[in-house]
Design an enzyme around this catalytic site. Structure first.
Site, PDB file in Angstrom:
ATOM      1  N   ARG A 125      -1.893  15.809  -2.518  1.00  0.00           N
ATOM      2  CA  ARG A 125      -2.008  14.773  -3.546  1.00  0.00           C
ATOM      3  C   ARG A 125      -3.026  15.169  -4.602  1.00  0.00           C
ATOM      4  NH1 ARG A 125      -2.427  10.627   1.316  1.00  0.00           N
ATOM      5  NH2 ARG A 125      -0.205  10.345   1.770  1.00  0.00           N
ATOM      6  N   GLY A 174       5.865   6.159   2.856  1.00  0.00           N
ATOM      7  CA  GLY A 174       5.254   6.733   4.045  1.00  0.00           C
ATOM      8  C   GLY A 174       3.990   5.997   4.409  1.00  0.00           C
ATOM      9  N   HIS A 175       3.980   5.373   5.585  1.00  0.00           N
ATOM     10  CA  HIS A 175       2.798   4.672   6.071  1.00  0.00           C
ATOM     11  C   HIS A 175       2.330   5.328   7.357  1.00  0.00           C
ATOM     12  CE1 HIS A 175       4.305   0.758   3.953  1.00  0.00           C
ATOM     13  NE2 HIS A 175       3.762   1.617   3.124  1.00  0.00           N
ATOM     14  N   GLN A 221       5.192   2.196  -1.787  1.00  0.00           N
ATOM     15  CA  GLN A 221       4.683   2.837  -2.994  1.00  0.00           C
ATOM     16  C   GLN A 221       3.526   2.009  -3.580  1.00  0.00           C
ATOM     17  OE1 GLN A 221       8.473   2.434  -3.152  1.00  0.00           O
ATOM     18  NE2 GLN A 221       8.434   4.242  -1.889  1.00  0.00           N
ATOM     19  N   LYS A 267      -1.678   1.177   2.847  1.00  0.00           N
ATOM     20  CA  LYS A 267      -1.003  -0.110   3.074  1.00  0.00           C
ATOM     21  C   LYS A 267      -0.583  -0.268   4.522  1.00  0.00           C
ATOM     22  CE  LYS A 267       2.053   0.871  -0.028  1.00  0.00           C
ATOM     23  NZ  LYS A 267       1.433   2.110  -0.507  1.00  0.00           N
ATOM     24  N   ASP A 311       0.064   5.481  -1.510  1.00  0.00           N
ATOM     25  CA  ASP A 311      -0.728   6.168  -0.480  1.00  0.00           C
ATOM     26  C   ASP A 311      -2.124   5.563  -0.321  1.00  0.00           C
ATOM     27  OD1 ASP A 311       1.370   8.221  -0.269  1.00  0.00           O
ATOM     28  OD2 ASP A 311       0.609   8.907  -2.202  1.00  0.00           O
TER      29      ASP A 311
END
Length: 430
Positions: A306, A40-41, A225, A16, A13
């Site tokens: 998060r 997830g981007h 990741q 990227k 996270d």
């Protein structure tokens, strides 16, 4: 050589997607080499936001070839759901823009069922999996019982493998895990439709990528990741099932390591982690909550909040060593505005000694105490900054301290989510 790697150098996270999108302007080919739709981007371009999970971020650019490599595990339902989502936002996804490796392994419904049942069976010792079937799919790959894309598009081979696998999986699901058996005909019917849809996208991507490199085309490899979730060098067993660092490119894309020119590590100006696992610099207080809200730290895939903490140089150094990082892209620097002081973890203290590497066992990591260096913060809003010199002095010092502790130059930094809120300190050239 023109091959280039962008990877997350923390626990994921890190941003990227944004950086891959930014760098993809110069790339002609963008390659995903590991992971699956557990990634997830989020990329923001002008007034639109795009959430990507399986398809490389270069898909947002016209005239770019996007590659899903052999190291990726592909859920065909998720793939075509994402294609429909992108086309609904005006992004064309055609076999001219996207190709899928014939050697990539398929996530099957029984993988997802196994993932959920196994995680439930772990109880309080759960590992925080996204339950997307990633781990069970990689298990079958290395157990040599997996179904690959090339098998899916061969009707006879697919039917034979599915029947054999499902018979074994159903016994385990029902007799060991207490779940309900899956129906062969239902899966076969659904996946036969996927076979027809995916066939035009399928190629030997290793050959395609190799030829592009030999033609001196700009090839960008995109990790999913973070490197600290590496199956070997992350916080095992709270890791993913593949190699997210540059060390995974050769296997996951089918090209030799000597073709890689640079590896850029994406890091946040602080540290986050999703799910279970050790986190030495975690902040379970108002400061951690403030960082979470300022950074909008909620998972792209799961929407879970998060966990947040101070910047951890030990973690980034581990990633630097694993991936031979040649530079750092520092993300979400604007989130750190407003603090009187900011802490950076420069080492851990374990059994009275300072250490600079991550211990192998979870128990030892949990016993580590972060050794902090404290720096004065800054109050100014930096979201409109266009150069390093425009940053407050204390912010400049924060960047320099990070460079010093991770032994790697900061090549660019981000002061907001938009593509234009990126400041380049030293050009990254293919």
């Amino acid at each position: 050589m023109s091959a280039f790697v962008v990877l997350g150098a923390q626990w994921g996270d890190e941003g990227k997607g944004k950086m891959t999108d930014y760098l993809a302007e110069e790339a002609e080919v963008v390659v995903r080499f590991q992971g699956g739709n557990n990634a997830g981007h989020t990329v923001e371009v002008e007034d639109k936001q795009y959430k990507l999970h399986l398809i490389p971020s270069g898909i947002l650019h016209d005239e770019k070839l996007n590659v899903i490599g052999n190291g990726v595990v592909v859920d065909p339902k998720a793939l075509f759901t994402e294609i429909d989502y992108l086309e609904g936002l005006g992004v064309k996804v055609t076999p001219e823009k996207l190709i899928v490796s014939d050697r990539a392994h398929l996530i099957m419904p029984y993988h997802i069922t196994l993932d959920k049942l196994k995680e439930k069976a772990r109880g309080k010792n759960d590992i925080g999996t996204t339950c997307k079937g990633i781990g069970p799919c990689y298990t079958d790959k290395f157990e040599r019982s997996g179904i690959r894309v090339c098998d899916l598009i061969n009707k006879e081979v697919f039917e034979e493998k599915l029947r054999s696998n499902l018979e074994a999986k159903n016994k385990y699901i029902t007799q060991v895990l207490g779940g309900e058996a899956l129906d062969f005909e239902e899966i076969h019917r659904e996946y036969s439709k996927y076979a027809e849809k995916i066939a035009p996208f399928v190629q030997d991507t290793s050959v395609v990528v190799y030829n592009k490199i030999k033609e001196d085309k700009n090839v960008l490899f995109e990790g999913a990741q973070g490197a600290m979730l590496d199956i070997d060098y992350g916080t095992y067993p709270f890791v993913t099932s593949s190699h997210p660092g540059a060390n995974g490119v050769s296997e996951g894309a089918g090209i030799g390591p000597l073709y890689i020119k640079e590896a850029i590590g994406i890091i946040k100006a602080y540290t986050t982690r999703v799910g279970s696992g050790p986190f030495p610099t975690e902040l379970n207080d108002a400061t951690g909550d403030l960082i979470r809200e300022r950074g909008h730290e909620y998972g792209t895939v799961t929407e879970r909040p998060r966990r947040t903490g101070w910047f951890d140089a030990v973690v980034v150094n581990q990633s630097r060593r694993m991936s031979s990082l040649t530079g750092i892209s520092l993300m979400l620097l604007d989130v750190m505005s407003g603090f009187d002081t900011i802490k950076i973890c420069k080492a851990y203290k374990l059994d009275g000694k300072e250490i600079y590497g991550l211990p192998a066992t979870v128990k030892d990591i949990e016993r580590c105490e972060p050794v902090y260096e404290e720096l004065p913060g800054w109050k100014e809003d930096i979201t409109h900054v266009k150069s390093f010199e425009e940053l407050p002095v204390n912010c400049q010092n924060y960047i320099r301290k990070i460079e010093e502790l991770v032994h790697c130059p900061v090549r660019m930094f981000s002061v907001g989510p938009d593509r234009e809120q990126t400041v380049v300190l030293k050009d990254i050239k293919f």
